[in-house]
Design a protein around this motif. Sequence first.
Motif, PDB file in Angstrom:
ATOM      1  N   ARG A   1      47.996  19.800  45.219  1.00 30.93           N
ATOM      2  CA  ARG A   1      49.160  19.033  44.919  1.00 30.93           C
ATOM      3  C   ARG A   1      50.240  20.009  44.632  1.00 30.93           C
ATOM      4  O   ARG A   1      51.535  19.353  44.260  1.00 30.93           O
ATOM      5  CB  ARG A   1      48.855  18.073  43.651  1.00 30.93           C
ATOM      6  CG  ARG A   1      48.363  18.904  42.451  1.00 30.93           C
ATOM      7  CD  ARG A   1      47.865  18.101  41.372  1.00 30.93           C
ATOM      8  NE  ARG A   1      47.356  19.183  40.411  1.00 30.93           N
ATOM      9  CZ  ARG A   1      48.041  19.339  39.229  1.00 30.93           C
ATOM     10  NH1 ARG A   1      49.232  19.031  38.968  1.00 30.93           N
ATOM     11  NH2 ARG A   1      47.346  19.898  38.200  1.00 30.93           N
ATOM     12  N   GLY A  19      54.692  20.239  47.212  1.00 32.52           N
ATOM     13  CA  GLY A  19      54.498  19.704  45.676  1.00 32.52           C
ATOM     14  C   GLY A  19      55.247  20.901  44.909  1.00 32.52           C
ATOM     15  O   GLY A  19      56.362  21.327  45.229  1.00 32.52           O
ATOM     16  N   ARG A  79      59.419  14.510  49.335  1.00 31.21           N
ATOM     17  CA  ARG A  79      60.580  14.036  48.049  1.00 31.21           C
ATOM     18  C   ARG A  79      59.845  13.804  46.728  1.00 31.21           C
ATOM     19  O   ARG A  79      60.545  14.179  45.789  1.00 31.21           O
ATOM     20  CB  ARG A  79      60.835  12.674  48.439  1.00 31.21           C
ATOM     21  CG  ARG A  79      62.119  12.097  48.065  1.00 31.21           C
ATOM     22  CD  ARG A  79      62.516  10.536  48.635  1.00 31.21           C
ATOM     23  NE  ARG A  79      62.771  10.833  50.031  1.00 31.21           N
ATOM     24  CZ  ARG A  79      63.917  11.101  50.395  1.00 31.21           C
ATOM     25  NH1 ARG A  79      64.885  11.623  50.085  1.00 31.21           N
ATOM     26  NH2 ARG A  79      64.011  11.180  51.946  1.00 31.21           N
ATOM     27  N   SER A  80      58.451  14.050  46.726  1.00 38.69           N
ATOM     28  CA  SER A  80      57.758  13.943  45.335  1.00 38.69           C
ATOM     29  C   SER A  80      57.729  15.621  44.741  1.00 38.69           C
ATOM     30  O   SER A  80      57.600  16.076  43.688  1.00 38.69           O
ATOM     31  CB  SER A  80      56.544  13.535  45.393  1.00 38.69           C
ATOM     32  OG  SER A  80      55.740  14.296  46.353  1.00 38.69           O
ATOM     33  N   TYR A  98      59.178  19.309  43.377  1.00 43.12           N
ATOM     34  CA  TYR A  98      60.345  19.800  42.801  1.00 43.12           C
ATOM     35  C   TYR A  98      60.182  21.465  42.761  1.00 43.12           C
ATOM     36  O   TYR A  98      59.332  22.105  43.059  1.00 43.12           O
ATOM     37  CB  TYR A  98      60.348  19.121  41.216  1.00 43.12           C
ATOM     38  CG  TYR A  98      59.164  19.571  40.533  1.00 43.12           C
ATOM     39  CD1 TYR A  98      58.980  20.790  39.785  1.00 43.12           C
ATOM     40  CD2 TYR A  98      57.967  18.798  40.376  1.00 43.12           C
ATOM     41  CE1 TYR A  98      57.929  21.039  39.133  1.00 43.12           C
ATOM     42  CE2 TYR A  98      56.814  19.160  39.681  1.00 43.12           C
ATOM     43  CZ  TYR A  98      57.000  20.445  39.008  1.00 43.12           C
ATOM     44  OH  TYR A  98      55.631  20.704  38.308  1.00 43.12           O
ATOM     45  N   GLY A 142      64.455  17.847  41.550  1.00 44.16           N
ATOM     46  CA  GLY A 142      63.818  17.226  42.380  1.00 44.16           C
ATOM     47  C   GLY A 142      64.271  17.671  43.939  1.00 44.16           C
ATOM     48  O   GLY A 142      65.417  18.082  43.867  1.00 44.16           O
ATOM     49  N   GLU A 197      65.098  15.789  46.395  1.00 44.84           N
ATOM     50  CA  GLU A 197      66.449  15.226  46.990  1.00 44.84           C
ATOM     51  C   GLU A 197      67.460  15.882  46.284  1.00 44.84           C
ATOM     52  O   GLU A 197      68.597  16.102  46.774  1.00 44.84           O
ATOM     53  CB  GLU A 197      66.087  13.647  46.438  1.00 44.84           C
ATOM     54  CG  GLU A 197      67.362  12.965  47.119  1.00 44.84           C
ATOM     55  CD  GLU A 197      67.047  11.354  47.130  1.00 44.84           C
ATOM     56  OE1 GLU A 197      67.903  10.803  47.657  1.00 44.84           O
ATOM     57  OE2 GLU A 197      66.152  11.040  46.523  1.00 44.84           O
ATOM     58  N   ASP A 218      60.289  11.716  52.752  1.00 45.14           N
ATOM     59  CA  ASP A 218      59.370  10.924  51.996  1.00 45.14           C
ATOM     60  C   ASP A 218      57.949  11.705  52.704  1.00 45.14           C
ATOM     61  O   ASP A 218      57.654  12.142  53.464  1.00 45.14           O
ATOM     62  CB  ASP A 218      59.488   9.728  53.045  1.00 45.14           C
ATOM     63  CG  ASP A 218      60.694   8.903  52.646  1.00 45.14           C
ATOM     64  OD1 ASP A 218      61.475   9.273  51.750  1.00 45.14           O
ATOM     65  OD2 ASP A 218      61.071   7.901  53.424  1.00 45.14           O
ATOM     66  N   ASP A 219      57.390  11.605  51.404  1.00 44.58           N
ATOM     67  CA  ASP A 219      55.997  12.097  51.559  1.00 44.58           C
ATOM     68  C   ASP A 219      55.102  11.381  52.573  1.00 44.58           C
ATOM     69  O   ASP A 219      54.478  12.489  53.320  1.00 44.58           O
ATOM     70  CB  ASP A 219      55.375  11.530  50.225  1.00 44.58           C
ATOM     71  CG  ASP A 219      55.858  12.381  49.040  1.00 44.58           C
ATOM     72  OD1 ASP A 219      57.120  12.882  49.138  1.00 44.58           O
ATOM     73  OD2 ASP A 219      54.970  12.411  47.884  1.00 44.58           O
TER      74      ASP A 219
END
Length: 259
Positions: A57, A104, A124-125, A127, A167, A169, A182-183
């Motif tokens: 992750r 991740g 996108r998830s 950071y 993040g 984005e 996108d993930d």
Amino acid sequence: MRYQTIEYDLTAGVAVITLNRPDKMNALNTQMRAELVDAVKTAAGAARVIVLTGAGRAFCSGQDLGDPVDAAHVDLERVLREEYEPILRAIAEAPVPVIAAVNGAAAGAGANLALAADVVIAARSAYFMQAFARVGLMPDAGGTYALPRTIGLARAMGAALFADKIGAEQAADWGMIWEAVDDDAFAETWRARADHLASGPTLAFAATKQALRASHGNSYDDQLALEARLQGECGRSRDFKEGVLAFLDKSRVARFEGR
């Protein structure tokens, strides 16, 4: 070198180096740093593009503060000079493009390892976080060089002092990274990007990388001279001749050899 903390795969010109300590969020310990140097240098001589990514992750949570070798009394100046700098220099000096595929969390030195790459593609998830201040340190691993040059002094200062999560984005909007994806399309996207570069004009990519990385320290005249010299080398390459022939042909794509 037999790797224990990373995975290395070379297929069709794409070398994928995966940080593989998922139970530690791929935190960097002494062994992983040594393995990364070896893997990047190996890939630089064998691949046409290098991808750095993480298992599980996280991309990389930074320095492993729980490793006995990296205990609180470690000589951080020595560690940076002898263990981190060789990784960063290997990435910068690799004659092929290096992609960081940030799957991740990328925190501390892990964030700056990603930013050392030539292109950063993030889920996108994911950071980025300059987490150093949370443990009484300042950004390192090249972060104080990369951040003000990509996002400006004001944002770099805020990111370092507040240690907030940025993040993927937002990082893309700020110009810190190339793109946020996108993930569910992340793996497909970075692999397609890597395949595109692996089939491209490797010699031209090496010259592009050299010129862009040199531009911060060059005067305008010096940069124009460097462009002319490197472009002269590209113009004498087989890839340039092949590119022109394919362009004039119109019926086929260029088949670049990296020579």
